[in-house]
Design a protein around this motif. Structure first.
Motif, PDB file in Angstrom:
ATOM      1  N   LEU A  52       0.827  -1.217   0.000  1.00 55.73           N
ATOM      2  CA  LEU A  52       0.000   0.000   0.000  1.00 55.73           C
ATOM      3  C   LEU A  52       0.864   1.271   0.000  1.00 55.73           C
ATOM      4  O   LEU A  52       0.650   2.207   0.773  1.00 55.73           O
ATOM      5  CB  LEU A  52      -0.939   0.001   1.204  1.00 55.73           C
ATOM      6  CG  LEU A  52      -1.976  -1.137   1.237  1.00 55.73           C
ATOM      7  CD1 LEU A  52      -2.768  -1.096   2.538  1.00 55.73           C
ATOM      8  CD2 LEU A  52      -2.916  -1.046   0.041  1.00 55.73           C
ATOM      9  N   THR A  53       1.831   1.304  -0.877  1.00 57.40           N
ATOM     10  CA  THR A  53       2.777   2.423  -0.938  1.00 57.40           C
ATOM     11  C   THR A  53       2.214   3.656  -1.659  1.00 57.40           C
ATOM     12  O   THR A  53       2.870   4.693  -1.683  1.00 57.40           O
ATOM     13  CB  THR A  53       4.073   1.988  -1.640  1.00 57.40           C
ATOM     14  OG1 THR A  53       3.756   1.467  -2.938  1.00 57.40           O
ATOM     15  CG2 THR A  53       4.790   0.913  -0.825  1.00 57.40           C
ATOM     16  N   ASP A  54       1.019   3.531  -2.242  1.00 53.58           N
ATOM     17  CA  ASP A  54       0.419   4.693  -2.913  1.00 53.58           C
ATOM     18  C   ASP A  54      -0.195   5.668  -1.916  1.00 53.58           C
ATOM     19  O   ASP A  54      -0.611   6.762  -2.294  1.00 53.58           O
ATOM     20  CB  ASP A  54      -0.665   4.241  -3.905  1.00 53.58           C
ATOM     21  CG  ASP A  54      -0.075   3.537  -5.112  1.00 53.58           C
ATOM     22  OD1 ASP A  54       1.112   3.773  -5.408  1.00 53.58           O
ATOM     23  OD2 ASP A  54      -0.796   2.747  -5.749  1.00 53.58           O
ATOM     24  N   TRP A  55      -0.264   5.270  -0.637  1.00 54.06           N
ATOM     25  CA  TRP A  55      -0.826   6.121   0.398  1.00 54.06           C
ATOM     26  C   TRP A  55       0.257   6.518   1.405  1.00 54.06           C
ATOM     27  O   TRP A  55       1.267   5.821   1.548  1.00 54.06           O
ATOM     28  CB  TRP A  55      -1.954   5.396   1.145  1.00 54.06           C
ATOM     29  CG  TRP A  55      -3.187   5.214   0.307  1.00 54.06           C
ATOM     30  CD1 TRP A  55      -4.274   6.034   0.232  1.00 54.06           C
ATOM     31  CD2 TRP A  55      -3.468   4.131  -0.595  1.00 54.06           C
ATOM     32  NE1 TRP A  55      -5.214   5.540  -0.645  1.00 54.06           N
ATOM     33  CE2 TRP A  55      -4.734   4.369  -1.171  1.00 54.06           C
ATOM     34  CE3 TRP A  55      -2.754   2.985  -0.977  1.00 54.06           C
ATOM     35  CZ2 TRP A  55      -5.317   3.513  -2.094  1.00 54.06           C
ATOM     36  CZ3 TRP A  55      -3.327   2.123  -1.900  1.00 54.06           C
ATOM     37  CH2 TRP A  55      -4.598   2.391  -2.454  1.00 54.06           C
ATOM     38  N   GLN A  56       0.039   7.627   2.074  1.00 57.59           N
ATOM     39  CA  GLN A  56       0.957   8.048   3.135  1.00 57.59           C
ATOM     40  C   GLN A  56       0.428   7.528   4.469  1.00 57.59           C
ATOM     41  O   GLN A  56      -0.763   7.644   4.776  1.00 57.59           O
ATOM     42  CB  GLN A  56       1.084   9.572   3.185  1.00 57.59           C
ATOM     43  CG  GLN A  56       2.101  10.053   4.223  1.00 57.59           C
ATOM     44  CD  GLN A  56       2.255  11.560   4.239  1.00 57.59           C
ATOM     45  OE1 GLN A  56       1.702  12.257   3.397  1.00 57.59           O
ATOM     46  NE2 GLN A  56       2.998  12.064   5.204  1.00 57.59           N
TER      47      GLN A  56
END
Length: 317
Positions: free
Chosen positions: A262-266
């Protein structure tokens, strides 16, 4: 009436206050408790004032003691700094460098920094104090303080080492045979391993990288712990997913022992952006050992920080 006071007794007085008692002061100064007590008693006789209320389990400053400490502390600090600076002038940094840091950050990142520093300056010794409790750098007598997270107002110089970059990660063994989450809400169906400290169980927050506000995610899992190293070990065994700062799992991410998800979110454990800072005295006369260590840290950590270089896409987005 002129009073002849022992300078070492004044330093002991300051140490008792900063340490929180006679026993702790004796331990830090490698002396017997009776020796510290006698020195304070002699100082009180010389001043004609009681400096401490002595209780069974603790000591507390009297009103006179508090006023006296407020008056002498800056003088002692200036004297110690000036003396150390004069004797080190033109020479290789020496003496003892006192460093304070949070436990996990200290073990993971500060110990290697100290190792490299001592190799450059073998005449120096370091005292590394690791604690997750908030420590006042001035009252504790720390030369260097690493602050992870929120930075309070201070008279100290604060050098920003980098942002707190959190990563969700799991071992390939955990992800094998499971449906890998593609949205933060999918974590509700996964085993999330959580840190549990003095303020309760850690919460997880997420947001789109273009958003301003964080959203809380009420995840749960099979393990809570007040020790981050234990949670990391459990994750490596394939027990579940962890949310950790990059400085705690950079090597495992680089080796592939843990995979980011889930690296597309901070991600964060507080609904705000935070950073890592290096704190030290703002005094004009600063011992060379402090400046040498600051220079070493800034050069070694670099920009972006070394722990955020585990892969090219780990740079701040």
């Amino acid at each position: 009436m002129k009073r002849n006071l022992d300078l070492n007794a004044l330093r002991t007085f300051r140490l008792v206050v900063d340490s929180g008692g006679f026993t702790a002061a004796a331990h830090r100064s490698h002396r017997a408790v009776s020796s510290v007590s006698r020195q304070i008693a002699a100082l009180e006789r010389g001043l004609g004032q009681t400096l401490f209320y002595r209780h069974t389990r603790a000591v507390e400053l009297t009103e006179a003691g508090a006023r006296y400490l407020e008056a002498i502390r800056p003088l002692l600090d200036q004297l110690d700094t000036t003396t150390e600076t004069v004797f080190e002038q033109g020479n290789e940094p020496s003496g003892v460098l006192t460093i304070n840091a949070p436990v996990a950050f200290g073990e993971r990142q500060v110990v290697p920094l100290v190792h490299g520093f001592i190799r450059q300056y073998p005449k120096l010794k370091t005292e590394l104090r690791l604690t997750d409790r908030f420590v006042d750098p001035v009252r504790s007598g720390s030369d260097i303080t690493f602050r992870v997270g929120r930075l309070e107002d201070s008279s100290l110089i604060a050098r920003r080492l980098g942002p707190m970059q959190y990563v969700l990660a799991a071992a390939p063994a955990y992800l094998a045979g499971r449906r890998e989450p593609t949205h933060p809400e999918h974590l509700l169906d996964h085993d999330c391993l959580r840190y549990q400290g003095d303020y309760g169980r850690q919460r997880w927050f997420w947001r789109e990288r273009t958003d301003t506000d964080f959203e809380r995610l009420d995840i749960d899992g099979s393990l809570y712990s007040d020790d981050a190293t234990s949670l990391r070990a459990a994750a490596l065994l394939g027990q579940g997913i962890v949310l950790f700062p990059t400085w705690l799992i950079d090597r495992e991410l680089a080796s592939g022992e843990l995979r980011p998800i889930l690296t597309d979110w901070q991600w964060e454990v507080a609904p705000e952006d935070r950073a890592i800072h290096l704190l030290y005295s703002a005094a004009r006369l600063r011992p060379p050992k402090i400046q040498a260590f600051v220079d070493h840290v800034l050069q070694t950590v670099g920009d972006p920080p070394v722990w955020d270089r585990w892969r090219p896409s780990a740079q701040p987005g």
